[in-house]
Enzyme design. Structure first.
Site, PDB file in Angstrom:
ATOM      1  N   LEU A  63       0.923  -1.101   0.059  1.00 50.72           N
ATOM      2  CA  LEU A  63       0.067   0.025   0.045  1.00 50.72           C
ATOM      3  C   LEU A  63       1.032   1.121   0.028  1.00 50.72           C
ATOM      4  O   LEU A  63       0.283   2.476   0.000  1.00 50.72           O
ATOM      5  CB  LEU A  63      -0.883   0.167   1.058  1.00 50.72           C
ATOM      6  N   HIS A 232       4.070 -15.892  -3.673  1.00 53.10           N
ATOM      7  CA  HIS A 232       3.832 -15.910  -5.035  1.00 53.10           C
ATOM      8  C   HIS A 232       4.444 -17.005  -5.717  1.00 53.10           C
ATOM      9  O   HIS A 232       5.551 -16.864  -6.447  1.00 53.10           O
ATOM     10  CB  HIS A 232       3.951 -14.678  -5.659  1.00 53.10           C
ATOM     11  N   ASP A 305      -0.624  -9.916  -4.395  1.00 58.77           N
ATOM     12  CA  ASP A 305       0.629  -9.093  -4.778  1.00 58.77           C
ATOM     13  C   ASP A 305       0.685  -7.759  -5.191  1.00 58.77           C
ATOM     14  O   ASP A 305       1.070  -7.062  -6.263  1.00 58.77           O
ATOM     15  CB  ASP A 305       1.663 -10.095  -5.568  1.00 58.77           C
TER      16      ASP A 305
END
Lengths: 432, 313
Positions: A63, A232, A305
């Site tokens: 963020l 990931h 992600d």
């Protein structure tokens, strides 16, 4: 706090293995009842034809606050989240400065509360300044609200430091999240090393750069009995290594992103930097292995992600663009398209990967619609057709690789702690 | 055939017919260079920009001269090494140049795909003069033109490309062009500079120059970037030269009519020995001459000048 009744929706709750049409009643911010109900409420929603599931948990987002507020803030990220059915976010610590101390973690929590939309949880750095040398004050970070530990893209290269991190975090029962990348081997690569990189003359990042670290970290997790989470996973080899580690009793979990399930290195032929991410897009065979991993439980969760970048940073030659794409606002629809519509996962399986699975990994008492649970709820219209248009996103950034995709299925309401934080419910569906 | 492209970005996407169209057009332009007045009015009133983000003398001068011989106005713009350093994005640079009424942008850039980005955003023609390790279409076209001129055919020939294949745009463009025209391409170099994936693109691979030298009709020697040694891609220049340098002794085992090519500039004594570079088998300077004709042909076709020629008839 209002009483809320959602009537006759298809309730999907993987935690309870539940998939049936029912009424859901919310009061005092909690799930109060689930079944055939006729309870009076302050608001009653006609949920016929819609799906009601636990609020989605995205355990891997960036963020950018503090440091790069022009790309995203905790407020804009929270807005993007609730518009996408996401009620809980775990934020990576690669901010400027890094979240490597208690005050930084508390800042993230506080900004999340100020935004007042989603549950915003900090992930603390493993090492000070994410430099991979000295452990950060992990105990203090836990006090500040950190739910997991990761140096994010700065994968800890020193095996001894990683070993200590896995040992130390065990005291707090918090996972270490590893972005698996041997930096020497990935070098100056900008895309997957394969046939396409050979044709384009772009530097390749071999799958081995990821797999070597998956291998190292699962071995260290076994040695330390630490809690390891692989971020990931992108290659078939990684899936196979995680599968074997799990079979051997190693405490390891894994996530995959929507883009690694849907796009391949062929996309890079366009030289569009919205196809540049790390780990890179790999091949169709890798996608098949990742989906197989989702089906057999090797891969526990799906996370976006979400990595915002300013247009001027991303709109450059492919080689010079930063890695990363945004993902929250396309996530659910893309997953429905590539997993549910193709029959690869059932709705219940997909929702599991987005709710109870990440909740388990992060030790959160969330991800369920069981009576008494926090009323974090996502309402989805599975028939709504729309076109992904990044210009309409709440995120401050536009670096989305799915622009123009025709998709079916959209969040129509997001409820966090019993309060409606996002709604596009048409008036005729509001019964009182 | 009818030429329909505004840009020349690479040989991968060209058909056999398109490649032949450029080569055949170049034959007639080569004749222009033999006249006493070496200028035709074909591109009169057109503006051509050389936008070079990487240092280059040979290619830039060749394009410049090609444009001038066709009576275009030519501007040279030397860009900084990267847009990041320069602070202006490639797209902005391109748009600014286009706003000045430019018809053709010739671009050299260290990043693969930079010409493609420009081409998709500009109405002007974009010609790739080398993008990183990706493609260098006009170099390959002039190489192929030279081979065809010397050997009177391409089909059935064996062409060895020797050197750092991994980082070579010349090797990639030659591979596409030559295989489309029916030649066999053997890529030869140290294993660290010869990705095995090239086999999937239709090339034969070899790490032993002496094994292949006797069977080939053409040896195209690539320039070695000497700084690759620091990336541990080869142990020393001396060893490279022993294993892959073209010297007179090696050449004695080659076919009598073998031709030796090099895209320049030469590292004499490294990948090619002076006695070979200056020998009768060397067509290195012919390549330079032909480069002019090939670039005139490309400018002519891509700028749409052939359309005007047609309508005026």
């Amino acid at each position: 706090m209002q009483r809320l009744l959602i009537r006759r929706a298809r309730v999907l709750c993987p935690a309870q293995k539940l998939d049936k049409v029912a009424d859901l009643y919310v009061d005092q911010g909690r799930i109060e009842a689930l079944g055939d109900l006729d309870t009076p409420a302050d608001m009653t929603i006609d949920g016929r034809g819609w799906i009601v599931c636990p609020g989605l948990i995205d355990m891997h987002v960036h963020l950018r606050e503090p440091g790069k507020e022009e790309e995203e803030t905790i407020l804009s990220g929270s807005q993007a989240a609730v518009a996408s059915g996401i009620t809980t976010l775990a934020c990576m610590p690669n901010t400027e400065p890094a979240v490597d101390n208690e005050a930084s973690a508390e800042f993230v929590v506080l900004q999340g509360e100020r935004a007042g939309l989603a549950n915003v949880l900090p992930i603390g750095a493993i090492t000070k300044r994410r430099e991979g040398r000295e452990l950060a004050e992990i105990g203090q970070l836990v006090r500040g609200g950190a739910v997991a530990f990761s140096d994010d893209g700065e994968c800890v290269q020193n095996a001894d430091v990683m070993r200590r991190a896995l040992e130390y975090t065990r005291m707090f029962d918090k996972p270490v999240i590893s972005h698996c990348e041997d930096k020497n081997l990935s070098g100056h690569g900008v895309m997957h090393a394969g046939k396409v990189s050979t044709i384009l003359g772009l530097g390749g990042m071999p799958a081995a750069a990821e797999e070597i670290m998956v291998s190292r970290d699962t071995i260290l997790a076994k040695m330390t009995d630490g809690l390891l989470h692989i971020a990931h996973a992108s290659s078939a080899g990684s899936v196979e290594m995680i599968r074997r580690a799990k079979a051997a009793g190693v405490r390891v979990t894994a996530e995959v992103t929507p883009h690694h399930l849907s796009l391949t290195d062929e996309c890079v032929r366009t030289f569009d930097s919205n196809y540049k991410m790390n780990p890179p897009l790999r091949t169709a065979a890798d996608i098949a292995a990742l989906i197989e991993g989702l089906k057999d439980g090797t891969i526990d969760a799906i996370a976006s992600d979400h990595a915002p970048h300013a247009p001027e940073e991303k709109d450059v030659e492919f080689s010079y663009a930063p890695f990363g794409v945004i993902g929250m606002e396309s996530e659910l629809a893309v997953l429905i398209k590539v997993l549910v519509e193709t029959g690869k996962l059932t709705w219940l399986q997909l929702i599991e990967k987005l709710t109870v699975a990440p909740a388990r990994i992060l030790r959160l008492k969330k991800g369920t619609l069981a009576v008494g649970a926090d009323a974090d709820i996502t309402v989805i219209d599975p028939t709504k057709k729309w076109t992904i248009n990044p210009n309409e996103f709440r995120s401050k950034s536009r670096n989305c690789p799915f622009a123009g995709w025709e998709v079916t299925g959209k969040t129509v309401a997001t409820i966090v702690g019993g309060e409606i934080k996002y709604s596009e419910i048409p008036p005729e569906r509001l019964l009182s | 055939m009818e030429w329909r492209r505004k840009d020349l970005l690479g040989l991968e996407e060209l058909s056999r017919e398109e490649i032949l169209a450029i080569l055949d057009t170049a034959v007639s332009f080569k004749e222009v260079s033999t006249r006493s007045v070496k200028k035709v009015p074909t591109l009169r009133g057109k503006v051509v920009v050389n936008l070079f983000f990487e240092p280059s003398t040979r290619t830039r001068v060749s394009f410049e001269l090609a444009a001038q011989r066709m009576s275009a106005d030519v501007i040279n713009v030397a860009g900084a090494t990267s847009s990041v350093v320069k602070g202006e994005s490639l797209t902005d640079t391109g748009r600014n140049i286009e706003a000045m009424g430019v018809d053709v942008v010739i671009i050299r850039h260290s990043a693969p795909g930079a010409p493609h980005i420009l081409a998709s955003r500009l109405a002007a023609s974009v010609i790739n003069a080398g993008d990183g390790s990706h493609e260098h279409p006009t170099q390959a076209l002039l190489d192929i033109f030279t081979i065809r001129e010397q050997k009177k055919r391409i089909e059935g020939l064996k062409v060895a490309i020797v050197g750092d294949i991994s980082h070579s745009r010349v090797a990639r463009s030659n591979l596409w062009g030559l295989t489309k025209l029916g030649a066999e391409v053997i890529l030869c170099g140290p294993a660290t500079l010869l990705p095995r994936r090239f086999a999937e693109l239709g090339a034969r691979l070899s790490t032993d120059l002496d094994e292949i030298i006797s069977e080939v009709d053409v040896i195209n020697v690539l320039r070695l970037q000497l700084e690759r040694q620091q990336e541990s891609l080869f142990p020393s220049i001396r060893e490279y030269s022993r294993l892959f340098g073209i010297n007179a002794e090696r050449l004695r085992r080659a076919k009598k009519d073998v031709i030796v090519m090099h895209p320049g500039p030469l590292n004499r004594g490294v990948e090619i020995m002076p006695d070979v570079a200056d020998s009768l088998r060397s067509v290195i300077l012919t390549q330079v001459t032909n480069g002019l004709a090939v670039r005139m042909a490309v400018l002519y076709l891509c700028s749409g000048a052939h359309d005007y020629a047609k309508t005026s008839h």
